[in-house]
Design an enzyme around this catalytic site. Sequence first.
Site, short mmCIF file in Angstrom:
data_model
loop_
_atom_site.label_atom_id
_atom_site.label_comp_id
_atom_site.label_asym_id
_atom_site.label_seq_id
_atom_site.Cartn_x
_atom_site.Cartn_y
_atom_site.Cartn_z
N CYS A 194 0.81 -1.23 0.00
CA CYS A 194 0.00 0.00 0.00
C CYS A 194 0.85 1.28 0.00
O CYS A 194 0.54 2.24 -0.73
CB CYS A 194 -0.96 0.00 1.19
SG CYS A 194 -0.23 -0.58 2.72
N HIS A 203 -2.65 6.48 4.65
CA HIS A 203 -1.20 6.54 4.90
C HIS A 203 -0.67 7.89 4.38
O HIS A 203 -1.03 8.33 3.28
CB HIS A 203 -0.46 5.45 4.11
CG HIS A 203 -0.68 4.05 4.62
ND1 HIS A 203 -1.39 3.74 5.76
CD2 HIS A 203 -0.23 2.86 4.13
CE1 HIS A 203 -1.39 2.43 5.94
NE2 HIS A 203 -0.69 1.87 4.97
P1 NAP Z 1 -7.67 -8.77 7.83
O1 NAP Z 1 -8.60 -7.67 8.06
O2 NAP Z 1 -7.04 -9.41 9.02
O3 NAP Z 1 -8.43 -9.91 6.99
C1 NAP Z 1 -7.84 -11.16 6.71
C2 NAP Z 1 -8.76 -11.98 5.83
O4 NAP Z 1 -8.09 -13.22 5.53
C3 NAP Z 1 -10.08 -12.35 6.48
O5 NAP Z 1 -11.10 -12.43 5.52
C4 NAP Z 1 -9.78 -13.74 7.05
O6 NAP Z 1 -10.92 -14.56 7.21
C5 NAP Z 1 -8.92 -14.30 5.93
N1 NAP Z 1 -8.15 -15.44 6.42
C6 NAP Z 1 -7.31 -15.47 7.47
N2 NAP Z 1 -6.83 -16.72 7.66
C7 NAP Z 1 -7.39 -17.49 6.69
C8 NAP Z 1 -7.31 -18.87 6.35
N3 NAP Z 1 -6.55 -19.70 7.04
N4 NAP Z 1 -8.02 -19.30 5.29
C9 NAP Z 1 -8.82 -18.47 4.58
N5 NAP Z 1 -8.93 -17.14 4.86
C10 NAP Z 1 -8.23 -16.67 5.89
O7 NAP Z 1 -6.44 -8.36 6.90
P2 NAP Z 1 -6.41 -7.30 5.66
O8 NAP Z 1 -5.90 -6.01 6.12
O9 NAP Z 1 -7.72 -7.36 4.95
O10 NAP Z 1 -5.23 -7.89 4.78
C11 NAP Z 1 -5.37 -9.03 3.98
C12 NAP Z 1 -4.19 -9.14 3.03
O11 NAP Z 1 -4.10 -7.96 2.23
C13 NAP Z 1 -2.83 -9.29 3.70
O12 NAP Z 1 -2.03 -10.16 2.92
C14 NAP Z 1 -2.27 -7.89 3.67
O13 NAP Z 1 -0.86 -7.87 3.69
C15 NAP Z 1 -2.81 -7.39 2.35
N6 NAP Z 1 -2.88 -5.93 2.25
C16 NAP Z 1 -3.49 -5.21 3.21
C17 NAP Z 1 -3.56 -3.82 3.05
C18 NAP Z 1 -4.21 -2.96 4.08
O14 NAP Z 1 -4.08 -1.73 3.96
N7 NAP Z 1 -4.91 -3.53 5.08
C19 NAP Z 1 -3.03 -3.21 1.95
C20 NAP Z 1 -2.43 -3.99 0.97
C21 NAP Z 1 -2.37 -5.34 1.15
P3 NAP Z 1 -11.62 -14.71 8.66
O15 NAP Z 1 -12.43 -13.46 8.83
O16 NAP Z 1 -12.42 -15.94 8.47
O17 NAP Z 1 -10.53 -14.84 9.67
#
Ligand code: NAP
Length: 339
Positions: free
Chosen positions: A132, A244
């Site tokens: 990001c 950010h």
């Molecule tokens: P988050 O809010 O913690 O959400 C994580 C998601 O992954 C939830 O839907 C969760 O499902 C799912 N998950 C976790 N463990 C799993 C498993 N074993 N099998 C299937 N699904 C699973 O995190 P996020 O911020 O959305 O980030 C997700 C990804 O995007 C990460 O790789 C992060 O690095 C990337 N990212 C994030 C941002 C940002 O600004 N947040 C920006 C760029 C990239 P449950 O609800 O069932 O646990």
Amino acid sequence: MSRLWNVAVVGATGAVGTQMIECLEERNFPVGTIKFLASGRSAGQVLEFAGKPVQVEELRHDSFEGIDIALFSAGGARSEEFCPSAAKAGAVCIDNSSAWRMDPDVPLVVPEVNPHAIAGYKKKGIIANPNCSTIQMVVALKPLHDFAAIRRIVVSTYQAVSGTGKKAIDELRIQTGELLNGRPSKNEVYPHRIAFNCLPQIDAFCDNGYTKEEMKMANETAKIMEAAIKTTATCVRVPVFYGHSESVNIETAQKITAAKARELLRGAPGVELVDDPISGDYPMAINAAGEDLTLVGRIREDDSIDNGLNLWIVADNIRKGAATNAVQIAEILIAKYLK
Ligand code: NAP
């Protein structure tokens, strides 16, 4: 009627996944069927798409039959394990994690900067969405690089907690409430308290003393810009929910004045110039939150070097930093590459 596409959102219940669903709706992406995938903990939960209920399913290797495009945001381990299964089933994966970003056979794409790189998706069936902090920086710097050739970037970030996901958003909200009520606060997501504090650590430390986040900014910038630009980063988590902010200093091969930089950035793709400090107009996280444009301001020549410029760059990390960028990639994919 033009073709509709079957889409899977992997990590549909997360901070990015939730925004991904909203972006598909807002941008009227031509969705045929939609599948929401997450962990077993969320299986059975009912979300909505275009006003209709959609039940969340557990992510499995056989989840991708009949899927054209799989938008992954469920963490690096899931992307590493399940993108190959999705690609094998015929889906093109657009992955938000860091799992595939530096793979030479996987394009790393910001549509305003290197849309042509999408063509490389055929090698592995995967396209990576950059970090990001990197996305917003390269959107702002690309027009300046095209004019003056950036050689070196020094960046310090002020990153919102939503960048860590939904548990971190809760941690800041709960800690803030506890502290304002004079009660002790706990930290579970971050190594130290984030409320009323700044943490000079994002992700784990590497052997060279930088964090992984800082190294991502350096390596991904060179790959996306397709140039040997040297980047040194200091990434800091701040008690902000969404958006950010970045202090960016660039050194260029050719001289670029502040006035020329403003001219180049005014109307540049994906950029909004907000640069009238005397009137109090400069980019702020509160203005970027909920928007797709990258806000750029505080443009000043750096008199300490020959060809230097300072900028302040702000964007919504969940939208342009993740979901919007991924959906923009999907839009180009269906318009130019998929039949
Ligand atoms: P988050 O809010 O913690 O959400 C994580 C998601 O992954 C939830 O839907 C969760 O499902 C799912 N998950 C976790 N463990 C799993 C498993 N074993 N099998 C299937 N699904 C699973 O995190 P996020 O911020 O959305 O980030 C997700 C990804 O995007 C990460 O790789 C992060 O690095 C990337 N990212 C994030 C941002 C940002 O600004 N947040 C920006 C760029 C990239 P449950 O609800 O069932 O646990």
